[in-house]
Design an enzyme around this catalytic site. Structure first.
Site, PDB file in Angstrom:
ATOM      1  N   ASP A  56      -3.169  -4.455  -2.648  1.00 35.41           N
ATOM      2  CA  ASP A  56      -2.348  -4.015  -2.307  1.00 35.41           C
ATOM      3  C   ASP A  56      -1.121  -4.691  -1.726  1.00 35.41           C
ATOM      4  O   ASP A  56      -0.952  -6.102  -1.197  1.00 35.41           O
ATOM      5  CB  ASP A  56      -3.312  -3.349  -1.307  1.00 35.41           C
ATOM      6  CG  ASP A  56      -2.395  -2.181  -0.440  1.00 35.41           C
ATOM      7  OD1 ASP A  56      -1.973  -1.490  -0.590  1.00 35.41           O
ATOM      8  OD2 ASP A  56      -2.145  -2.408   0.277  1.00 35.41           O
TER       9      ASP A  56
ATOM     10  N   ASP B 201       1.521  -3.532   0.884  1.00 31.58           N
ATOM     11  CA  ASP B 201       1.546  -2.827   2.567  1.00 31.58           C
ATOM     12  C   ASP B 201       0.631  -3.193   2.852  1.00 31.58           C
ATOM     13  O   ASP B 201       0.239  -2.469   2.791  1.00 31.58           O
ATOM     14  CB  ASP B 201       2.176  -1.062   2.365  1.00 31.58           C
ATOM     15  CG  ASP B 201       3.863  -0.470   2.148  1.00 31.58           C
ATOM     16  OD1 ASP B 201       4.588  -1.756   1.733  1.00 31.58           O
ATOM     17  OD2 ASP B 201       3.826   0.550   0.994  1.00 31.58           O
TER      18      ASP B 201
END
Ligand code: BG6
Ligand code: MG
Length: 217
Positions: A9, A11
Site C-alpha cells: 500500500d 499512503d
C-alpha cells in the site's frame, strides 16, 4: 515460506500521506458541519475517494446531488494536492528505502496496491517509480478496499499466486482486502487496530527479507 513478491500500500506505508488525507477530509467535514474523529478516520484509510465522501455524508445524514459530490471531491483533492506538493524522497517512512532496495537487489518483484488516484504522482516525487514491477492504483480498479481487486490485479500482473506474496498495509480495509484475496499480510501501525493482519510492526525500520520470513513463519 518462499516469498515470490511484495505488494505495498502507499499512503501510510511508504510515505506519511495518510495525515494529509486526514487533514483534507477533516477540513471538508468541518465545512459541511459533520463531526469527524480520528476513529472515523481509521474507517476511511484505504478507501477510495468517492467511498470516503459517501461515508462522511452518511455520518452527517446529508443527501447531496451527484454534481455537488463531484465538487466536494475535487475540493478535497485540491487541498490534498496542496499538502503533498512538498513531498520529497526524504519523506519516505523509516526503513522503506532500505527494504525496497533489498527486495529489488534480491530480484523479488515489488508491486503497488493503492486506492489512490494520485499514486503515480507521489511515487514520482519520491523517486522510486522504477523499483516497482507493477503499479495498481485507484485509476485501475473498480472496487475499493476491502475488496481484494487491487491486490489480485497486482499478483496477476506479476504472474504469482496470492498465497506466495506478502502485502504491507496500514489500513483495516487493506488488511481485509489482503486476507480476502488470499495474501499474507504484515500490518504497519497499531496491533490493536490491525489485529487481523498476520503480523504487525510499528513501521518498516529494520524490515528485511529474513525479518519478513521470521514474522510470517
Ligand atoms: C488511499 C488512502 O490510499 O487512497 C485513502 O488511504 C484515500 O485515505 C484513497 O481516500 C484515495 O486517494 P486519492 O488520492 O485518490 O484521493
Ligand atoms: Mg494506507
Amino acid at each position: 515460506m518462499a516469498i515470490a513478491a511484495c505488494l505495498f500500500d502507499m499512503d501510510g506505508v511508504i510515505v506519511d500521506t495518510a495525515r494529509f488525507h486526514f487533514r483534507a477530509w477533516h477540513r471538508l467535514a468541518d465545512s459541511l458541519g459533520v463531526p469527524f474523529t480520528e476513529e472515523q478516520n481509521e474507517e476511511l484509510k484505504g478507501v477510495s475517494r468517492v467511498d470516503s465522501l459517501e461515508k462522511i455524508l452518511q455520518w452527517g445524514n446529508l443527501v447531496l446531488s451527484g454534481t455537488k459530490k463531484i465538487e466536494l471531491m475535487n475540493l478535497k483533492n485540491k487541498w490534498y494536492l496542496e499538502y503533498v506538493e512538498q513531498v520529497k524522497p526524504q519523506d519516505m517512512l523509516p526503513g522503506v528505502p532500505e527494504f525496497l532496495r533489498e527486495l529489488h537487489e534480491a530480484g523479488i518483484p515489488i508491486g503497488l496496491g493503492s486506492s489512490s488516484r494520485n499514486a503515480v504522482l507521489i511515487l514520482d516525487k519520491l523517486g522510486i517509480m522504477s523499483l516497482f514491477s507493477t503499479v495498481i492504483d485507484g485509476t485501475k480498479v473498480h472496487l475499493s478496499k476491502p475488496n481484494p481487486e487491487v491486490f489480485i490485479k497486482g499478483a496477476r500482473e506479476l504472474g504469482i499466486a496470492p498465497a506466495s506474496a506478502v502485502v504491507f498495509e496500514d489500513a483495516i480495509s487493506g488488511v481485509e482486502a489482503a486476507r480476502a484475496g488470499g495474501f499474507r499480510c504484515i500490518g504497519v501501525g497499531d496491533p490493536a487496530v490491525l489485529s487481523r493482519a498476520d503480523a504487525v510492526v510499528p513501521d518498516l525500520t529494520g524490515m528485511s527479507i529474513s525479518r519478513m520470513q521470521e514474522l510470517l513463519c
